[in-house]
Scaffold this motif. Structure first.
Motif, PDB file in Angstrom:
ATOM      1  N   PRO A  67     -18.970  17.694  21.916  1.00 25.91           N
ATOM      2  CA  PRO A  67     -18.842  17.384  23.348  1.00 25.91           C
ATOM      3  C   PRO A  67     -19.818  16.327  23.842  1.00 25.91           C
ATOM      4  O   PRO A  67     -19.505  15.560  24.755  1.00 25.91           O
ATOM      5  CB  PRO A  67     -19.103  18.740  24.016  1.00 25.91           C
ATOM      6  CG  PRO A  67     -18.715  19.744  22.989  1.00 25.91           C
ATOM      7  CD  PRO A  67     -19.085  19.147  21.668  1.00 25.91           C
ATOM      8  N   SER A  68     -20.989  16.254  23.241  1.00 23.49           N
ATOM      9  CA  SER A  68     -22.011  15.317  23.717  1.00 23.49           C
ATOM     10  C   SER A  68     -21.962  13.958  23.029  1.00 23.49           C
ATOM     11  O   SER A  68     -22.746  13.074  23.348  1.00 23.49           O
ATOM     12  CB  SER A  68     -23.401  15.921  23.520  1.00 23.49           C
ATOM     13  OG  SER A  68     -23.638  16.191  22.149  1.00 23.49           O
ATOM     14  N   ASP A  69     -21.060  13.787  22.073  1.00 25.05           N
ATOM     15  CA  ASP A  69     -20.991  12.513  21.351  1.00 25.05           C
ATOM     16  C   ASP A  69     -20.532  11.386  22.271  1.00 25.05           C
ATOM     17  O   ASP A  69     -19.592  11.545  23.055  1.00 25.05           O
ATOM     18  CB  ASP A  69     -20.017  12.620  20.171  1.00 25.05           C
ATOM     19  CG  ASP A  69     -20.565  13.450  19.024  1.00 25.05           C
ATOM     20  OD1 ASP A  69     -21.774  13.754  19.036  1.00 25.05           O
ATOM     21  OD2 ASP A  69     -19.778  13.798  18.114  1.00 25.05           O
ATOM     22  N   ASP A  70     -21.175  10.246  22.132  1.00 25.07           N
ATOM     23  CA  ASP A  70     -20.731   9.043  22.838  1.00 25.07           C
ATOM     24  C   ASP A  70     -19.626   8.375  22.022  1.00 25.07           C
ATOM     25  O   ASP A  70     -19.701   8.306  20.787  1.00 25.07           O
ATOM     26  CB  ASP A  70     -21.886   8.062  23.018  1.00 25.07           C
ATOM     27  CG  ASP A  70     -22.942   8.584  23.972  1.00 25.07           C
ATOM     28  OD1 ASP A  70     -22.563   9.112  25.039  1.00 25.07           O
ATOM     29  OD2 ASP A  70     -24.137   8.474  23.658  1.00 25.07           O
ATOM     30  N   LEU A  71     -18.612   7.855  22.707  1.00 25.29           N
ATOM     31  CA  LEU A  71     -17.509   7.227  21.983  1.00 25.29           C
ATOM     32  C   LEU A  71     -16.890   6.112  22.806  1.00 25.29           C
ATOM     33  O   LEU A  71     -17.004   6.071  24.025  1.00 25.29           O
ATOM     34  CB  LEU A  71     -16.452   8.268  21.610  1.00 25.29           C
ATOM     35  CG  LEU A  71     -15.708   8.997  22.743  1.00 25.29           C
ATOM     36  CD1 LEU A  71     -14.413   8.263  23.091  1.00 25.29           C
ATOM     37  CD2 LEU A  71     -15.391  10.423  22.356  1.00 25.29           C
ATOM     38  N   PHE A  72     -16.238   5.216  22.093  1.00 29.12           N
ATOM     39  CA  PHE A  72     -15.361   4.240  22.707  1.00 29.12           C
ATOM     40  C   PHE A  72     -13.930   4.726  22.548  1.00 29.12           C
ATOM     41  O   PHE A  72     -13.512   5.093  21.431  1.00 29.12           O
ATOM     42  CB  PHE A  72     -15.478   2.875  22.031  1.00 29.12           C
ATOM     43  CG  PHE A  72     -16.660   2.059  22.452  1.00 29.12           C
ATOM     44  CD1 PHE A  72     -16.663   1.391  23.670  1.00 29.12           C
ATOM     45  CD2 PHE A  72     -17.760   1.929  21.623  1.00 29.12           C
ATOM     46  CE1 PHE A  72     -17.743   0.621  24.058  1.00 29.12           C
ATOM     47  CE2 PHE A  72     -18.847   1.162  22.003  1.00 29.12           C
ATOM     48  CZ  PHE A  72     -18.836   0.506  23.222  1.00 29.12           C
ATOM     49  N   LEU A  73     -13.184   4.743  23.633  1.00 31.05           N
ATOM     50  CA  LEU A  73     -11.735   4.913  23.554  1.00 31.05           C
ATOM     51  C   LEU A  73     -11.149   3.505  23.597  1.00 31.05           C
ATOM     52  O   LEU A  73     -11.244   2.808  24.604  1.00 31.05           O
ATOM     53  CB  LEU A  73     -11.205   5.746  24.723  1.00 31.05           C
ATOM     54  CG  LEU A  73      -9.682   5.887  24.787  1.00 31.05           C
ATOM     55  CD1 LEU A  73      -9.130   6.580  23.548  1.00 31.05           C
ATOM     56  CD2 LEU A  73      -9.254   6.641  26.044  1.00 31.05           C
ATOM     57  N   VAL A  74     -10.577   3.086  22.474  1.00 28.73           N
ATOM     58  CA  VAL A  74     -10.071   1.727  22.316  1.00 28.73           C
ATOM     59  C   VAL A  74      -8.558   1.759  22.268  1.00 28.73           C
ATOM     60  O   VAL A  74      -7.963   2.575  21.549  1.00 28.73           O
ATOM     61  CB  VAL A  74     -10.631   1.072  21.034  1.00 28.73           C
ATOM     62  CG1 VAL A  74     -10.071  -0.340  20.867  1.00 28.73           C
ATOM     63  CG2 VAL A  74     -12.158   1.037  21.073  1.00 28.73           C
ATOM     64  N   ILE A 167      -4.265   3.722  19.765  1.00 26.49           N
ATOM     65  CA  ILE A 167      -5.571   4.109  20.299  1.00 26.49           C
ATOM     66  C   ILE A 167      -6.483   4.551  19.159  1.00 26.49           C
ATOM     67  O   ILE A 167      -6.039   5.136  18.176  1.00 26.49           O
ATOM     68  CB  ILE A 167      -5.482   5.214  21.379  1.00 26.49           C
ATOM     69  CG1 ILE A 167      -4.983   6.536  20.794  1.00 26.49           C
ATOM     70  CG2 ILE A 167      -4.631   4.770  22.549  1.00 26.49           C
ATOM     71  CD1 ILE A 167      -5.254   7.713  21.693  1.00 26.49           C
ATOM     72  N   PHE A 168      -7.763   4.245  19.326  1.00 20.10           N
ATOM     73  CA  PHE A 168      -8.785   4.573  18.335  1.00 20.10           C
ATOM     74  C   PHE A 168      -9.932   5.287  19.046  1.00 20.10           C
ATOM     75  O   PHE A 168     -10.364   4.860  20.122  1.00 20.10           O
ATOM     76  CB  PHE A 168      -9.318   3.305  17.669  1.00 20.10           C
ATOM     77  CG  PHE A 168      -8.264   2.451  17.028  1.00 20.10           C
ATOM     78  CD1 PHE A 168      -7.995   2.549  15.671  1.00 20.10           C
ATOM     79  CD2 PHE A 168      -7.531   1.551  17.791  1.00 20.10           C
ATOM     80  CE1 PHE A 168      -7.014   1.760  15.080  1.00 20.10           C
ATOM     81  CE2 PHE A 168      -6.548   0.760  17.212  1.00 20.10           C
ATOM     82  CZ  PHE A 168      -6.289   0.872  15.850  1.00 20.10           C
ATOM     83  N   PHE A 169     -10.413   6.357  18.438  1.00 20.69           N
ATOM     84  CA  PHE A 169     -11.588   7.060  18.941  1.00 20.69           C
ATOM     85  C   PHE A 169     -12.764   6.637  18.062  1.00 20.69           C
ATOM     86  O   PHE A 169     -12.807   6.956  16.867  1.00 20.69           O
ATOM     87  CB  PHE A 169     -11.405   8.576  18.860  1.00 20.69           C
ATOM     88  CG  PHE A 169     -10.255   9.106  19.675  1.00 20.69           C
ATOM     89  CD1 PHE A 169     -10.427   9.449  21.014  1.00 20.69           C
ATOM     90  CD2 PHE A 169      -9.006   9.274  19.107  1.00 20.69           C
ATOM     91  CE1 PHE A 169      -9.371   9.947  21.762  1.00 20.69           C
ATOM     92  CE2 PHE A 169      -7.943   9.777  19.845  1.00 20.69           C
ATOM     93  CZ  PHE A 169      -8.129  10.114  21.176  1.00 20.69           C
ATOM     94  N   VAL A 170     -13.720   5.920  18.647  1.00 19.57           N
ATOM     95  CA  VAL A 170     -14.853   5.387  17.890  1.00 19.57           C
ATOM     96  C   VAL A 170     -16.107   6.165  18.285  1.00 19.57           C
ATOM     97  O   VAL A 170     -16.658   5.967  19.375  1.00 19.57           O
ATOM     98  CB  VAL A 170     -15.041   3.884  18.164  1.00 19.57           C
ATOM     99  CG1 VAL A 170     -16.187   3.335  17.319  1.00 19.57           C
ATOM    100  CG2 VAL A 170     -13.749   3.118  17.873  1.00 19.57           C
ATOM    101  N   ASN A 171     -16.524   7.059  17.412  1.00 17.31           N
ATOM    102  CA  ASN A 171     -17.682   7.912  17.675  1.00 17.31           C
ATOM    103  C   ASN A 171     -18.943   7.145  17.318  1.00 17.31           C
ATOM    104  O   ASN A 171     -19.272   6.974  16.144  1.00 17.31           O
ATOM    105  CB  ASN A 171     -17.571   9.190  16.835  1.00 17.31           C
ATOM    106  CG  ASN A 171     -18.639  10.215  17.177  1.00 17.31           C
ATOM    107  OD1 ASN A 171     -19.743   9.873  17.577  1.00 17.31           O
ATOM    108  ND2 ASN A 171     -18.316  11.488  17.003  1.00 17.31           N
ATOM    109  N   ALA A 190     -15.809   6.175   8.051  1.00 18.10           N
ATOM    110  CA  ALA A 190     -17.176   6.493   8.463  1.00 18.10           C
ATOM    111  C   ALA A 190     -18.164   5.572   7.789  1.00 18.10           C
ATOM    112  O   ALA A 190     -17.896   5.017   6.714  1.00 18.10           O
ATOM    113  CB  ALA A 190     -17.505   7.942   8.138  1.00 18.10           C
ATOM    114  N   LEU A 191     -19.323   5.426   8.408  1.00 15.53           N
ATOM    115  CA  LEU A 191     -20.407   4.662   7.813  1.00 15.53           C
ATOM    116  C   LEU A 191     -21.071   5.470   6.703  1.00 15.53           C
ATOM    117  O   LEU A 191     -21.437   4.931   5.662  1.00 15.53           O
ATOM    118  CB  LEU A 191     -21.427   4.301   8.894  1.00 15.53           C
ATOM    119  CG  LEU A 191     -22.397   3.171   8.591  1.00 15.53           C
ATOM    120  CD1 LEU A 191     -21.665   1.865   8.312  1.00 15.53           C
ATOM    121  CD2 LEU A 191     -23.368   2.993   9.756  1.00 15.53           C
TER     122      LEU A 191
END
Length: 224
Positions: A67-74, A167-171, A190-191
Protein backbone atom coordinates in the motif's frame (compact mmCIF):
# COMPACT_ATOMS: atom_id res chain seq x y z
CA UNK A 1 10.23 12.88 -10.74
CA UNK A 2 9.28 12.04 -14.33
CA UNK A 3 8.86 8.53 -15.68
CA UNK A 4 11.51 9.18 -18.35
CA UNK A 5 14.09 10.15 -15.70
CA UNK A 6 13.31 7.07 -13.63
CA UNK A 7 13.53 4.69 -16.61
CA UNK A 8 16.84 6.16 -17.79
CA UNK A 9 18.37 5.51 -14.36
CA UNK A 10 16.86 2.14 -13.48
CA UNK A 11 15.88 0.47 -16.78
CA UNK A 12 17.97 2.34 -19.38
CA UNK A 13 17.53 -0.16 -22.23
CA UNK A 14 13.83 -0.89 -21.63
CA UNK A 15 10.96 0.71 -23.53
CA UNK A 16 7.59 0.88 -21.81
CA UNK A 17 5.79 -0.96 -24.58
CA UNK A 18 4.43 -4.53 -24.76
CA UNK A 19 6.91 -7.44 -24.61
CA UNK A 20 8.82 -6.17 -21.57
CA UNK A 21 9.79 -9.76 -20.82
CA UNK A 22 11.70 -10.02 -24.11
CA UNK A 23 13.53 -6.74 -23.54
CA UNK A 24 14.88 -7.37 -20.04
CA UNK A 25 16.80 -10.35 -18.63
CA UNK A 26 15.17 -10.37 -15.18
CA UNK A 27 11.51 -11.05 -15.82
CA UNK A 28 8.57 -13.43 -15.68
CA UNK A 29 5.82 -14.13 -18.18
CA UNK A 30 2.70 -15.60 -16.61
CA UNK A 31 -0.19 -17.14 -18.51
CA UNK A 32 -3.73 -16.45 -17.32
CA UNK A 33 -7.03 -18.28 -17.50
CA UNK A 34 -5.75 -21.82 -16.96
CA UNK A 35 -6.63 -22.92 -20.53
CA UNK A 36 -10.31 -22.11 -20.07
CA UNK A 37 -11.47 -20.92 -23.49
CA UNK A 38 -12.90 -17.41 -23.78
CA UNK A 39 -16.08 -18.60 -25.49
CA UNK A 40 -18.57 -21.33 -24.70
CA UNK A 41 -19.75 -23.80 -27.34
CA UNK A 42 -22.70 -21.49 -28.13
CA UNK A 43 -20.22 -18.59 -28.69
CA UNK A 44 -21.27 -16.78 -25.52
CA UNK A 45 -18.48 -15.30 -23.44
CA UNK A 46 -17.21 -17.70 -20.82
CA UNK A 47 -17.39 -15.46 -17.76
CA UNK A 48 -15.81 -18.17 -15.63
CA UNK A 49 -12.54 -17.56 -17.46
CA UNK A 50 -12.68 -13.80 -16.98
CA UNK A 51 -13.50 -14.10 -13.28
CA UNK A 52 -10.41 -16.31 -12.92
CA UNK A 53 -8.25 -13.86 -14.88
CA UNK A 54 -9.41 -10.95 -12.70
CA UNK A 55 -8.56 -12.96 -9.60
CA UNK A 56 -5.14 -13.94 -10.93
CA UNK A 57 -4.10 -10.43 -11.96
CA UNK A 58 -5.13 -8.98 -8.62
CA UNK A 59 -3.28 -11.77 -6.81
CA UNK A 60 -0.10 -10.99 -8.75
CA UNK A 61 -0.48 -7.26 -8.15
CA UNK A 62 -0.89 -7.83 -4.42
CA UNK A 63 2.32 -9.87 -4.38
CA UNK A 64 4.27 -7.04 -6.03
CA UNK A 65 2.82 -3.83 -4.55
CA UNK A 66 2.51 -2.74 -0.93
CA UNK A 67 0.00 0.00 0.00
CA UNK A 68 2.82 2.45 0.71
CA UNK A 69 4.79 1.79 -2.48
CA UNK A 70 5.28 4.73 -4.81
CA UNK A 71 4.44 3.99 -8.44
CA UNK A 72 3.90 5.45 -11.85
CA UNK A 73 0.67 4.54 -13.60
CA UNK A 74 1.71 4.75 -17.25
CA UNK A 75 -0.73 4.63 -20.17
CA UNK A 76 0.24 4.29 -23.83
CA UNK A 77 -2.34 5.56 -26.31
CA UNK A 78 -1.78 4.89 -30.01
CA UNK A 79 -3.15 7.30 -32.62
CA UNK A 80 -3.02 8.47 -36.22
CA UNK A 81 -1.00 11.68 -36.42
CA UNK A 82 -3.44 13.67 -38.53
CA UNK A 83 -6.76 11.85 -38.79
CA UNK A 84 -7.45 11.70 -35.06
CA UNK A 85 -6.87 15.12 -33.59
CA UNK A 86 -9.27 14.66 -30.69
CA UNK A 87 -9.55 11.64 -28.49
CA UNK A 88 -12.47 9.83 -27.01
CA UNK A 89 -12.47 9.90 -23.24
CA UNK A 90 -9.43 7.98 -22.09
CA UNK A 91 -11.26 6.25 -19.23
CA UNK A 92 -8.06 5.33 -17.42
CA UNK A 93 -7.25 7.99 -14.86
CA UNK A 94 -10.60 9.69 -14.31
CA UNK A 95 -12.51 6.57 -13.12
CA UNK A 96 -9.50 4.96 -11.43
CA UNK A 97 -8.25 7.77 -9.19
CA UNK A 98 -9.82 8.05 -5.75
CA UNK A 99 -8.68 11.68 -5.46
CA UNK A 100 -9.46 13.63 -8.64
CA UNK A 101 -6.93 16.31 -7.71
CA UNK A 102 -4.28 13.97 -9.12
CA UNK A 103 -5.70 14.57 -12.61
CA UNK A 104 -3.83 17.87 -12.80
CA UNK A 105 -0.51 16.06 -12.21
CA UNK A 106 -0.69 13.72 -15.21
CA UNK A 107 2.22 14.18 -17.60
CA UNK A 108 2.20 13.32 -21.30
CA UNK A 109 4.91 12.85 -23.92
CA UNK A 110 4.62 11.88 -27.60
CA UNK A 111 6.80 9.13 -29.13
CA UNK A 112 7.10 7.41 -32.52
CA UNK A 113 4.68 4.53 -33.06
CA UNK A 114 6.46 1.54 -31.46
CA UNK A 115 5.15 -1.36 -33.55
CA UNK A 116 6.51 -2.67 -36.83
CA UNK A 117 3.68 -2.19 -39.31
CA UNK A 118 3.33 -0.72 -42.76
CA UNK A 119 2.96 3.07 -42.75
CA UNK A 120 4.03 3.21 -39.09
CA UNK A 121 5.27 6.77 -39.71
CA UNK A 122 1.63 7.87 -39.96
CA UNK A 123 1.00 6.94 -36.33
CA UNK A 124 2.36 7.98 -32.95
CA UNK A 125 2.19 7.00 -29.31
CA UNK A 126 1.15 9.34 -26.53
CA UNK A 127 2.41 8.22 -23.14
CA UNK A 128 0.59 9.48 -20.05
CA UNK A 129 2.10 9.02 -16.59
CA UNK A 130 1.12 9.78 -13.02
CA UNK A 131 3.21 9.41 -9.88
CA UNK A 132 1.01 8.16 -7.02
CA UNK A 133 0.63 5.34 -4.51
CA UNK A 134 -1.19 2.08 -4.75
CA UNK A 135 -3.79 3.32 -2.29
CA UNK A 136 -4.67 6.20 -4.62
CA UNK A 137 -5.90 3.82 -7.34
CA UNK A 138 -8.90 1.59 -7.92
CA UNK A 139 -6.56 -1.22 -8.86
CA UNK A 140 -9.15 -3.92 -9.45
CA UNK A 141 -10.95 -1.76 -12.00
CA UNK A 142 -7.72 -1.05 -13.88
CA UNK A 143 -6.75 -4.72 -14.01
CA UNK A 144 -10.18 -5.75 -15.25
CA UNK A 145 -10.16 -3.13 -17.99
CA UNK A 146 -6.71 -4.28 -19.13
CA UNK A 147 -7.91 -7.89 -19.23
CA UNK A 148 -11.04 -6.99 -21.20
CA UNK A 149 -9.11 -5.65 -24.19
CA UNK A 150 -10.46 -8.00 -26.87
CA UNK A 151 -13.98 -8.53 -25.55
CA UNK A 152 -17.16 -6.46 -25.00
CA UNK A 153 -16.93 -6.43 -21.23
CA UNK A 154 -16.86 -3.56 -18.75
CA UNK A 155 -14.89 -1.80 -17.47
CA UNK A 156 -13.00 -0.76 -20.60
CA UNK A 157 -10.43 1.87 -21.46
CA UNK A 158 -11.27 4.50 -24.05
CA UNK A 159 -8.89 6.26 -26.41
CA UNK A 160 -8.17 6.40 -30.10
CA UNK A 161 -9.49 3.81 -32.50
CA UNK A 162 -6.38 2.14 -33.89
CA UNK A 163 -5.24 0.25 -30.77
CA UNK A 164 -6.45 -0.44 -27.24
CA UNK A 165 -4.45 1.54 -24.63
CA UNK A 166 -1.75 -0.28 -22.66
CA UNK A 167 -1.16 0.42 -18.98
CA UNK A 168 1.96 -0.29 -16.93
CA UNK A 169 2.36 -0.24 -13.15
CA UNK A 170 5.92 0.93 -12.40
CA UNK A 171 6.82 0.34 -8.76
CA UNK A 172 9.62 2.80 -8.05
CA UNK A 173 9.96 1.65 -4.43
CA UNK A 174 10.88 -1.91 -5.46
CA UNK A 175 11.96 -1.30 -9.07
CA UNK A 176 9.37 -3.65 -10.56
CA UNK A 177 7.20 -3.17 -13.65
CA UNK A 178 3.91 -5.06 -14.09
CA UNK A 179 1.99 -5.20 -17.36
CA UNK A 180 -1.24 -7.09 -18.16
CA UNK A 181 -1.38 -7.24 -21.95
CA UNK A 182 -4.84 -8.86 -22.15
CA UNK A 183 -6.75 -11.84 -20.74
CA UNK A 184 -4.05 -14.26 -21.95
CA UNK A 185 -1.17 -13.14 -19.79
CA UNK A 186 1.02 -10.60 -18.05
CA UNK A 187 4.66 -9.64 -17.69
CA UNK A 188 6.79 -8.68 -14.70
CA UNK A 189 10.33 -7.31 -14.91
CA UNK A 190 12.60 -6.19 -12.08
CA UNK A 191 15.96 -4.64 -11.38
CA UNK A 192 16.69 -7.21 -8.65
CA UNK A 193 15.76 -10.85 -9.16
CA UNK A 194 15.11 -11.31 -5.45
CA UNK A 195 12.13 -8.96 -5.69
CA UNK A 196 10.28 -11.33 -8.04
CA UNK A 197 11.77 -14.75 -7.28
CA UNK A 198 9.06 -15.49 -4.65
CA UNK A 199 6.39 -14.72 -7.26
CA UNK A 200 7.92 -17.23 -9.69
CA UNK A 201 8.21 -19.92 -7.04
CA UNK A 202 4.73 -19.38 -5.65
CA UNK A 203 2.93 -19.27 -9.02
CA UNK A 204 5.19 -21.63 -10.93
CA UNK A 205 2.19 -23.40 -12.44
CA UNK A 206 1.10 -20.16 -14.12
CA UNK A 207 4.32 -20.10 -16.14
CA UNK A 208 4.40 -21.91 -19.48
CA UNK A 209 7.03 -24.63 -19.62
CA UNK A 210 8.59 -23.07 -22.72
CA UNK A 211 9.37 -19.89 -20.71
CA UNK A 212 10.81 -21.48 -17.59
CA UNK A 213 14.40 -21.94 -18.76
CA UNK A 214 14.77 -18.30 -19.80
CA UNK A 215 13.15 -17.05 -16.60
CA UNK A 216 15.28 -19.24 -14.35
CA UNK A 217 18.43 -18.20 -16.19
CA UNK A 218 17.60 -14.53 -15.71
CA UNK A 219 16.76 -14.95 -12.05
CA UNK A 220 19.92 -16.97 -11.45
CA UNK A 221 22.30 -14.63 -13.26
CA UNK A 222 20.87 -11.55 -11.53
CA UNK A 223 21.06 -13.18 -8.11
CA UNK A 224 24.61 -14.48 -8.51
Amino acid sequence: MKILDYMEIKFPTLELVPSLYHQWDVGIHLSLGEDIYQLKENDELNLERFRLVYEQTLTIFNELFEPSDDLFLVTNVYKHKTEEKSTRKLKVYQPSLKDKRYLTQIQVKTYPYPFDIEEAEQYEMQQFSLLCRRGDLRVNQLLKAASNEDFPLNPRFGGYSIDYPDIFFVNITKDIIFFVYDDRGCEVVALDAEQIRPLYEKYYNWVDEVDRKKIEQGLSESGS
